[in-house]
Design a protein around this motif. Sequence first.
Motif, mmCIF file in Angstrom:
data_model
loop_
_atom_site.group_PDB
_atom_site.id
_atom_site.type_symbol
_atom_site.label_atom_id
_atom_site.label_comp_id
_atom_site.label_asym_id
_atom_site.label_seq_id
_atom_site.Cartn_x
_atom_site.Cartn_y
_atom_site.Cartn_z
ATOM 1 N N LEU A 101 16.907 -27.269 -8.268
ATOM 2 C CA LEU A 101 15.516 -26.971 -7.913
ATOM 3 C C LEU A 101 14.878 -26.036 -8.930
ATOM 4 N N ASP A 102 15.641 -25.087 -9.431
ATOM 5 C CA ASP A 102 15.118 -24.195 -10.467
ATOM 6 C C ASP A 102 14.624 -24.983 -11.681
ATOM 7 N N ARG A 103 15.345 -26.031 -12.019
ATOM 8 C CA ARG A 103 14.954 -26.825 -13.186
ATOM 9 C C ARG A 103 13.836 -27.808 -12.863
ATOM 10 N N TYR A 104 13.962 -28.543 -11.780
ATOM 11 C CA TYR A 104 13.066 -29.679 -11.566
ATOM 12 C C TYR A 104 11.817 -29.361 -10.751
ATOM 13 N N LEU A 105 11.782 -28.230 -10.071
ATOM 14 C CA LEU A 105 10.505 -27.824 -9.475
ATOM 15 C C LEU A 105 9.546 -27.321 -10.547
ATOM 16 N N ARG A 106 10.046 -27.110 -11.731
ATOM 17 C CA ARG A 106 9.189 -26.752 -12.865
ATOM 18 C C ARG A 106 8.640 -27.993 -13.566
ATOM 19 N N ARG A 107 8.994 -29.176 -13.053
ATOM 20 C CA ARG A 107 8.574 -30.431 -13.672
ATOM 21 C C ARG A 107 7.777 -31.276 -12.676
ATOM 22 N N PRO A 108 6.524 -30.932 -12.438
ATOM 23 C CA PRO A 108 5.721 -31.715 -11.499
ATOM 24 C C PRO A 108 5.465 -33.142 -11.971
ATOM 25 N N ASP A 109 5.728 -33.406 -13.253
ATOM 26 C CA ASP A 109 5.546 -34.755 -13.777
ATOM 27 C C ASP A 109 6.698 -35.686 -13.407
ATOM 28 N N MET A 136 7.991 -21.695 -5.652
ATOM 29 C CA MET A 136 8.037 -22.844 -6.556
ATOM 30 C C MET A 136 7.810 -24.163 -5.817
ATOM 31 N N TRP A 137 8.218 -24.219 -4.557
ATOM 32 C CA TRP A 137 8.045 -25.450 -3.772
ATOM 33 C C TRP A 137 6.560 -25.778 -3.598
ATOM 34 N N GLU A 138 5.792 -24.811 -3.158
ATOM 35 C CA GLU A 138 4.363 -25.029 -2.966
ATOM 36 C C GLU A 138 3.670 -25.331 -4.300
ATOM 37 N N GLN A 139 4.097 -24.657 -5.350
ATOM 38 C CA GLN A 139 3.492 -24.900 -6.659
ATOM 39 C C GLN A 139 3.780 -26.309 -7.138
ATOM 40 N N TRP A 140 5.027 -26.763 -6.934
ATOM 41 C CA TRP A 140 5.395 -28.127 -7.339
ATOM 42 C C TRP A 140 4.585 -29.156 -6.550
ATOM 43 N N LEU A 141 4.466 -28.939 -5.248
ATOM 44 C CA LEU A 141 3.678 -29.864 -4.431
ATOM 45 C C LEU A 141 2.227 -29.907 -4.898
ATOM 46 N N HIS A 142 1.696 -28.750 -5.242
ATOM 47 C CA HIS A 142 0.304 -28.673 -5.687
ATOM 48 C C HIS A 142 0.083 -29.405 -7.001
ATOM 49 N N ASP A 143 1.058 -29.293 -7.906
ATOM 50 C CA ASP A 143 0.887 -29.832 -9.252
ATOM 51 C C ASP A 143 1.375 -31.263 -9.419
ATOM 52 N N ALA A 144 2.220 -31.732 -8.504
ATOM 53 C CA ALA A 144 2.812 -33.069 -8.650
ATOM 54 C C ALA A 144 1.817 -34.122 -8.157
ATOM 55 N N PRO A 145 1.349 -35.011 -9.026
ATOM 56 C CA PRO A 145 0.322 -35.978 -8.625
ATOM 57 C C PRO A 145 0.817 -36.996 -7.615
ATOM 58 N N HIS A 146 2.131 -37.183 -7.538
ATOM 59 C CA HIS A 146 2.698 -38.199 -6.660
ATOM 60 C C HIS A 146 2.998 -37.668 -5.261
#
Length: 203
Positions: free
Chosen positions: A124-132, A165-175
């Motif tokens: 999660l540390d690695r991939y929550l930083r990748r909203p793409d 990071m969870w909320e940030q990933w959800l916010h930034d991930a277009p999918h």
Amino acid sequence: MRHAYDDAELLALVRRYVTPGRRYLKLGDSVLRMPSPEYDRFVQALGEDARLITPDEIAILLEGGWRERRTAAWLIAVGRRTDFRERLGELLLASEVCCAGSAYCVALAGFGTPRDADLLAAYLDRYLRRPDLAYDQTVAMGALVFTALNLGGDQAARFLGPDGMWEQWLHDAPHMPCTVDPAICLSPIRRLCAFVDECAETK
């Protein structure tokens, strides 16, 4: 990566453990919708193979493609093969193939130790930083929450909350939808771990 079409040793294991009854396709959420008596036969066969497969055979399957790795991870989970914990963590973090990450997460959640929580958190540390990237973030979060609840700890807490990071990933991930409650991610992991337990208890 080894390929069954030009690797006789791997091909024999694929025919023995992976493709009978298209097992590799049924491992995961679809097994939870399987009707009886098919479900009962599937549980019995998976439990038996998890006891019979050798560590060397598991290691070979983990060198294959997604079908082999996915099946191997489920056999590891059902067989309680905790000696493969670190290897599963490496494969999860590398995310080299599709369709196998959720199986690694289920196995680690089933083992349920602080080290398993660490491996899930590293992912999660690695991939929550990748909203793409739409990889296995939701299943890994469910697995970490499941593990943390069983441990009585707060291993998932730093990812959650308004600024996590969870909320940030959800916010930034277009999918992804704007909000996904971690409890929604927890439910399928809980059911799949119960399935693992049922397979492990077969005689």
